[in-house]
Every structure is written in C-alpha cells, then in structure tokens.
Design an enzyme around this catalytic site. Structure first.
Site, mmCIF file in Angstrom:
data_model
loop_
_atom_site.group_PDB
_atom_site.id
_atom_site.type_symbol
_atom_site.label_atom_id
_atom_site.label_comp_id
_atom_site.label_asym_id
_atom_site.label_seq_id
_atom_site.Cartn_x
_atom_site.Cartn_y
_atom_site.Cartn_z
ATOM 1 N N GLY A 167 30.065 32.194 39.007
ATOM 2 C CA GLY A 167 31.328 31.514 39.237
ATOM 3 C C GLY A 167 31.758 31.671 40.690
ATOM 4 N NE ARG A 206 43.969 41.385 40.376
ATOM 5 C CZ ARG A 206 45.070 41.218 41.097
ATOM 6 N NH1 ARG A 206 46.231 41.687 40.639
ATOM 7 N NH2 ARG A 206 45.032 40.598 42.261
ATOM 8 C CG ASN A 216 36.658 39.590 30.862
ATOM 9 O OD1 ASN A 216 35.898 38.670 30.570
ATOM 10 N ND2 ASN A 216 37.591 39.470 31.789
ATOM 11 C CB SER A 240 26.926 41.182 25.527
ATOM 12 O OG SER A 240 25.760 40.392 25.570
ATOM 13 C CB ALA A 272 33.280 41.683 41.033
ATOM 14 C CB SER A 323 35.622 45.253 43.713
ATOM 15 O OG SER A 323 36.421 44.698 42.690
ATOM 16 C CG ASP A 361 44.513 45.231 46.031
ATOM 17 O OD1 ASP A 361 45.355 44.486 45.512
ATOM 18 O OD2 ASP A 361 43.457 45.563 45.462
ATOM 19 N NE ARG A 363 44.554 39.414 48.722
ATOM 20 C CZ ARG A 363 44.287 39.268 47.439
ATOM 21 N NH1 ARG A 363 44.684 40.195 46.578
ATOM 22 N NH2 ARG A 363 43.629 38.213 46.999
ATOM 23 C CG HIS A 392 42.293 44.663 42.013
ATOM 24 N ND1 HIS A 392 42.845 44.276 43.202
ATOM 25 C CD2 HIS A 392 41.644 43.570 41.524
ATOM 26 C CE1 HIS A 392 42.544 43.006 43.436
ATOM 27 N NE2 HIS A 392 41.823 42.553 42.419
#
Length: 318
Positions: free
Chosen positions: A15, A92, A99, A105, A122, A147, A152, A155, A179
């Site tokens: 993605g 998040r 997830n 899996s 990630a 990650s 952050d 930034r 995060h």
C-alpha cells in the site's frame, strides 16, 4: 531459492506506506535485494516492474522482485506494512482488533519460513502491533522494532526548526510515548546547538503558546494528511528507511522507535516510542531521556493506555 548476496529486505504490504518505504530504500541504495509480498499479487507485480524501471538511474542496481513468505527465510529485515488502514475520524488504536488477526497470520507465515532476522513494524497501532509481533514470533525484543515515534520526532524537529530558523537536523529533540494521541514532546531533553530548548522558548515572546502549538501540530499532523490525501506515506517511508539503514549498516544511531521497556523510564512490559540505539542486532539499548515531573506523568499515562490495548494481544485467540 537463489542464495542471497548482500543485504536483503522483505516488505509485506504494498500500500501507500509499503511502496513509499520501498522507493526510499531503493532510491537511497540501502539494500542489495528487495522482495515485495502482497495478497494482491497483480498490484505488487506492477509495483515491482515500476521500481525496476528506475534501476538504471539508482545509486545501486538493487535486485527487486515479487515474492512470497519463503523469501523471508534469509531476509535481514522483514518490514510489515500490511493491515487495515486508518480512515478519516479514526484513531490509530481503533484499528487493533482487525489488525491483530492479520498480524497473527503474517508473523506465523514469516516464522514458518525459518526467518531469523529483524522485524520492523509500520502498521498502526504500531506500538501494540510491535508488541504482538514480539509475542507471536518468540524473537528477542531487540529484534522486533516498531517505527514508534520516528515520524512524530521528524515533525517536531521540522516545526521547531521553522520556529527558530534552523535546519531540522540541528534540532536535538524527541517525541516519546504512543504513536498516537497521547504522544509527548520531551521538552526537558530538547536543545539547539547545546542551548536548552526550554530556555529558548522562555526567551520567546510567545514561548508557552508556541510550545503548545508545536505539540498540537505534531500530534494532529496525521489527521490533516489523511483528510487531505487518504494516507500518510512519504514521511513514514523515509523514517522506516532510516531505521533500516541503521540496522543494515550497524550504525549505532539513536532513533525514537517502539521497543519493549524493562524498567526504563519507570515502565515495565510495554512497547512504546523511546530513543534507542539501533544497530545490526536491532534495538539494543534505551536512552532514558531526562523528563520533568509533568512529562513523567504524561509518559506514564501513555504507557498505561498502551498496556490496556496490549491486553488484547495477551488475550488473543486465533
């Protein structure tokens, strides 16, 4: 399987984040072999072919191919970027349930290949999913890295650099904790050219407001980007590439990644973003940045929040 030559990275999930990471690794020449894995093999093959078209102009002629989990057996790094993406309005942490199933899996398939390298995670919520990867894989904590707050922190350095008219690389500052919405700016440990940032902010005519504005901008940056373009990709892709370069080339640099704390900063048994030394063995040592009482309290609250979600991993039944 052909025997690998040099450093090999496998990327699971093609993605926006996975491909931004792949392009950054390829463009900067950080690895010798890169393998892409995705359930959508047609799309992944298209990404492989598109990347291969740039080999002539790359720093190094990286071998790039479409693969499967068997390719993880001799990988130095397996980076997991697959999972349900964050949508506008979601935090998040809202992503955890779906997830977790995906990660159980994926990690099982990677470990089934005989993988003995380093996991780089990630997918969000990255702290909880790094913890899940550590639990599901059985690997030492140093070899499962999230990650964390790498983005952050970037930034924060960008905004502080802009405010004080210096390059971001000249800002020594960290975002720590989750995060996510409970992320913390470690102002007490921040400086520019050895000058404590708190002192510089105190001398600024609107120092307190500037500090609050910077923290808000950092915390909320992802929401604005997701609202505008659907996903964050380039910044995190470059951050993942920076972590990978530190691993593959044994750099011993300090980066704000998600790793398991075992008493550091007063916390035990939680994967959370902190400054850690990164080298060929993974995240090998945590640096306990000096925090004032307020920052310590907020860090403890962030850790407690993550622990409450880690409990979902401990209770997970496939």
């Amino acid at each position: 399987m052909t025997k690998k030559v040099g450093n090999k990275v496998v990327i699971i999930g093609t993605g926006a984040v996975g491909i931004s990471y792949a392009f950054s690794m390829f463009n900067q020449g950080h690895c010798d072999e890169m393998v892409l894995i995705d359930l959508n093999r047609k799309k992944a093959l298209g990404e492989v072919r598109d990347l291969q078209d740039g080999i002539l102009y790359a720093q190094t002629p990286t071998q790039i191919k479409l693969g499967d989990y068997a390719d993880c057996a001799d990988a130095d790094i397996v980076c997991i970027c697959a999972g349900v993406p964050q949508r506008p309005g979601e935090t998040r942490l809202d992503l955890i349930d779906n997830n977790l199933k995906v990660f159980h899996s994926i990690v099982g398939a990677v470990m089934g290949s005989g993988f003995d390298g380093i996991f780089l995670v990630a997918t969000n919520p990255v702290d909880v999913l790094a913890y899940a990867t550590w639990k599901f894989s059985g690997l030492p904590k140093s070899r499962v890295i999230g990650s964390g707050t790498i983005l952050d922190t970037a930034r924060l350095c960008n905004y502080v650099g802009e405010a004080f008219r210096v390059a971001p690389v000249s800002v020594d500052a960290y975002m720590i904790g989750e995060h996510g919405d409970s992320v913390i700016a470690a102002w007490s440990a921040a400086s520019i050219a050895g000058m404590p940032l708190k002192k510089l902010l105190a001398a600024h005519e609107n120092g307190e407001q500037l500090m609050n504005d910077i923290h808000s901008h950092v915390r909320d940056a992802a929401y604005a980007i997701i609202e505008a373009k659907g996903a964050t990709s380039y910044g995190i892709g470059m951050g993942l590439s920076r972590i990978s370069n530190a691993i593959l080339h044994n750099q011993n640099v300090v980066l704000t990644v998600s790793t398991l704390l075992e008493g550091e900063l007063g916390q035990e048994g939680v994967y959370i973003g902190v400054p850690a030394v990164i080298n060929r063995k993974g995240a090998v040592r945590v640096f306990e940045v000096p925090l004032d009482e307020h920052e310590q309290q907020r860090f403890a609250e962030s850790a407690a929040l993550l622990k409450s979600y880690q409990a979902k991993v401990d209770d997970f039944q496939p």
